[in-house]
Design a protein around this motif. Structure first.
Motif, short mmCIF file in Angstrom:
data_model
loop_
_atom_site.label_atom_id
_atom_site.label_comp_id
_atom_site.label_asym_id
_atom_site.label_seq_id
_atom_site.Cartn_x
_atom_site.Cartn_y
_atom_site.Cartn_z
N PRO A 43 0.93 -0.84 -0.14
CA PRO A 43 -0.18 0.35 0.01
C PRO A 43 1.08 1.02 -0.42
O PRO A 43 0.62 2.38 -0.24
CB PRO A 43 -0.69 -0.44 1.28
CG PRO A 43 -1.07 -1.40 1.58
CD PRO A 43 0.00 -2.20 1.25
N SER A 44 2.33 1.03 0.49
CA SER A 44 3.43 2.33 0.76
C SER A 44 3.39 2.80 -0.54
O SER A 44 4.54 4.07 -0.51
CB SER A 44 4.30 2.41 1.76
OG SER A 44 4.74 1.30 1.83
N TYR A 45 3.39 1.66 -1.56
CA TYR A 45 4.46 2.45 -2.66
C TYR A 45 4.37 3.26 -3.29
O TYR A 45 5.18 3.86 -3.44
CB TYR A 45 4.41 0.92 -4.01
CG TYR A 45 4.72 0.97 -5.09
CD1 TYR A 45 6.00 0.79 -4.99
CD2 TYR A 45 4.60 1.43 -6.37
CE1 TYR A 45 6.81 0.76 -6.59
CE2 TYR A 45 4.94 1.72 -7.81
CZ TYR A 45 5.99 1.43 -7.40
OH TYR A 45 6.43 1.86 -8.85
N ASP A 46 2.86 3.90 -3.66
CA ASP A 46 2.94 5.12 -4.25
C ASP A 46 3.36 6.05 -3.82
O ASP A 46 3.94 7.49 -4.18
CB ASP A 46 1.28 5.11 -4.61
CG ASP A 46 1.10 4.07 -5.58
OD1 ASP A 46 1.65 3.92 -6.41
OD2 ASP A 46 -0.35 3.89 -6.19
N PHE A 47 3.18 6.22 -2.69
CA PHE A 47 3.59 7.05 -1.07
C PHE A 47 5.39 7.43 -1.49
O PHE A 47 5.47 8.52 -1.68
CB PHE A 47 3.10 7.43 -0.08
CG PHE A 47 3.52 8.42 0.68
CD1 PHE A 47 3.42 9.38 0.68
CD2 PHE A 47 3.23 7.70 2.17
CE1 PHE A 47 3.98 10.33 1.65
CE2 PHE A 47 4.24 9.13 3.08
CZ PHE A 47 3.90 9.99 2.97
N MET A 48 5.84 6.79 -1.32
CA MET A 48 7.32 6.15 -1.24
C MET A 48 7.60 6.86 -2.80
O MET A 48 8.93 7.54 -3.22
CB MET A 48 7.88 4.99 -1.44
CG MET A 48 9.58 4.71 -0.77
SD MET A 48 9.68 6.00 0.56
CE MET A 48 11.21 6.05 0.23
N VAL A 49 7.67 6.31 -4.20
CA VAL A 49 7.63 5.96 -5.55
C VAL A 49 7.72 8.08 -5.04
O VAL A 49 8.51 9.26 -5.95
CB VAL A 49 6.99 5.98 -6.32
CG1 VAL A 49 7.39 5.56 -7.84
CG2 VAL A 49 7.56 3.94 -5.92
N GLN A 50 5.75 8.55 -5.72
CA GLN A 50 5.88 9.97 -5.40
C GLN A 50 6.79 10.81 -4.98
O GLN A 50 7.60 11.74 -5.38
CB GLN A 50 4.43 10.46 -4.84
CG GLN A 50 3.82 9.86 -6.34
CD GLN A 50 4.06 10.05 -7.57
OE1 GLN A 50 4.19 10.72 -8.07
NE2 GLN A 50 3.57 9.06 -8.37
#
Length: 312
Positions: A43-50
Motif C-alpha cells: 500500500p505504501s508503494y505510491d507514497f514512497m515513489v511519489q
C-alpha cells in the motif's frame, strides 16, 4: 541540488521512517544513487515513489523479489558504496547483501538485541520500559540480528503513545543515519560488534485480524492503560459494546479493588469506568462503531450505557 558528499548511497525503505530519513539525507547533500521503494503490491508503494520522484531521485524497482538476479545486477551496476535500509519487510539473501561495497546498514527503532521485530514502538510501552532507542546494524539473512554498529538511547515519557514515540524515534533515526554517513565519508572502515546469542524480548506485529488489538479486561488496569496508549493511533485498542465494535483511544487507570467481573461497567457518571482483573480504567475518548468519535461524556449521553453492562 548539488551533492555535498561523494560516497554513493543506495537507499531502501518504506514510509514513514524512510521518508523522514531520506528527506534529511537529500537536504544535507548526500549522494543518493537510487531509492528502492516497497514492492508495487504494498500500500505504501505510491507514497514512497511519489516522494522520491518529487526530490528528483532515481527509482530502482524489482519485479517479484528483492533477491532476484536481475535486480541484484542493477544494484551492482550502480556501484554504490553503502546501502541504508529504513523500515523494510523483506529478508535479504547474501548475494544481495554482498552486492554493495560496504554492505547494508539497517536502522532499527529499539535497543537490539531486545525488541527485534516489526513493532518495537508498541511493545516497549506495553512492557512498561523506561527507555528505548535506535540501533544501526549490518544486515544479515535474518531480521535485526546483524552486527551492531551504533546505538543511542531515548527515554520513554510517562504518557507516551505509539504515535509520539514513533515520531521521536523516526527523527532520531534520521539524525543517526546522517551522523553515521558523515563519519563514513571520512573513514569507510566501519567498526561493529556481534549481537549476543540467547532469548530476548521480541516485538512482533500486533495483528488486528486475529484480535491482537482487543483489550483483555482480565489484565490489570495499569497494563490495559499502557496497552491503549501503545496502540494509539495507528492500530487502536478495541473492544465490543452491545455487539458493536468500540475503539478506545485513551483511558486512566485506578488501582482501586472491585468485586465485579472484568469488563463490567461500574460508573457512567463523569466517565465510563470499567472493572479489570485488578483495578479499574476510566475511558476518556472512544469511537462507537464507524460513526461516532467522542469523549466518554458524550458517549454516555447518546447511548446511555447502564451500570452492570459489559464491554468485551
Amino acid at each position: 541540488m548539488l551533492n555535498k558528499y561523494k560516497k554513493k548511497i543506495l537507499f531502501i525503505g518504506m514510509p514513514d521512517m524512510a521518508i523522514v530519513c531520506l528527506d534529511k539525507l537529500i537536504t544535507e547533500g548526500f549522494n543518493i544513487a537510487a531509492v528502492v521503494p516497497p514492492h508495487i503490491s504494498e500500500p505504501s508503494y505510491d507514497f514512497m515513489v511519489q516522494f522520491a520522484k518529487s526530490k528528483g531521485q532515481n527509482i530502482l524497482r524489482y519485479e517479484t523479489s528483492i533477491n532476484e538476479p536481475d535486480f541484484i545486477n542493477k544494484i551492482k551496476i550502480l556501484n554504490a558504496d553503502i546501502a541504508v535500509v529504513c523500515s523494510y519487510n523483506k529478508k535479504f539473501k547474501p548475494e544481495l547483501i554482498n552486492s554493495v561495497k560496504s554492505g547494508f546498514v539497517n536502522v532499527h527503532p529499539s535497543l537490539l538485541p531486545d525488541y527485534r521485530g516489526a513493532n518495537p514502538y508498541s511493545h516497549v510501552i506495553i512492557n512498561n520500559e523506561k527507555e528505548t532507542g535506535v540501533t544501526l546494524h549490518f544486515m544479515d539473512e535474518d531480521f535485526d540480528t546483524g552486527n551492531i554498529i551504533w546505538q543511542k538511547k531515548m527515554p520513554i515519557e510517562p504518557h507516551e503513545t505509539m504515535g509520539t514515540l514513533f515520531n521521536r524515534l523516526n527523527f532520531l533515526c534520521a539524525d543517526m543515519v546522517s551522523d553515521f554517513l558523515k563519519q563514513y565519508e571520512v573513514n569507510p572502515i566501519i567498526k561493529s560488534v556481534p549481537q549476543p546469542y540467547g532469548e530476548f524480548v521480541k516485538a512482533p506485529a500486533i495483528d488486528s485480524k486475529n484480535y491482537g488489538n482487543y483489550i483483555d479486561f482480565t489484565k490489570d488496569a495499569q497494563y490495559i492503560e499502557r496497552f491503549i496508549r501503545a496502540l494509539n493511533p495507528f492500530i487502536t485498542a478495541m473492544t465490543m459494546f452491545r455487539g458493536v465494535f468500540v475503539k478506545v483511544f485513551s483511558a486512566d487507570a485506578c488501582i482501586k479493588k472491585v468485586k465485579e467481573p472484568p469488563g463490567t461497567i461500574l460508573s457512567v457518571r463523569d466517565s465510563l469506568t470499567v472493572a479489570t482483573g485488578d483495578g479499574t480504567i476510566s475511558i476518556k475518548s472512544l469511537q462507537f462503531g464507524s460513526y461516532m468519535i467522542s469523549d466518554s461524556r458524550m458517549f454516555i449521553e447518546k447511548f446511555k450505557p447502564q451500570i452492570g453492562e459489559k464491554l468485551g
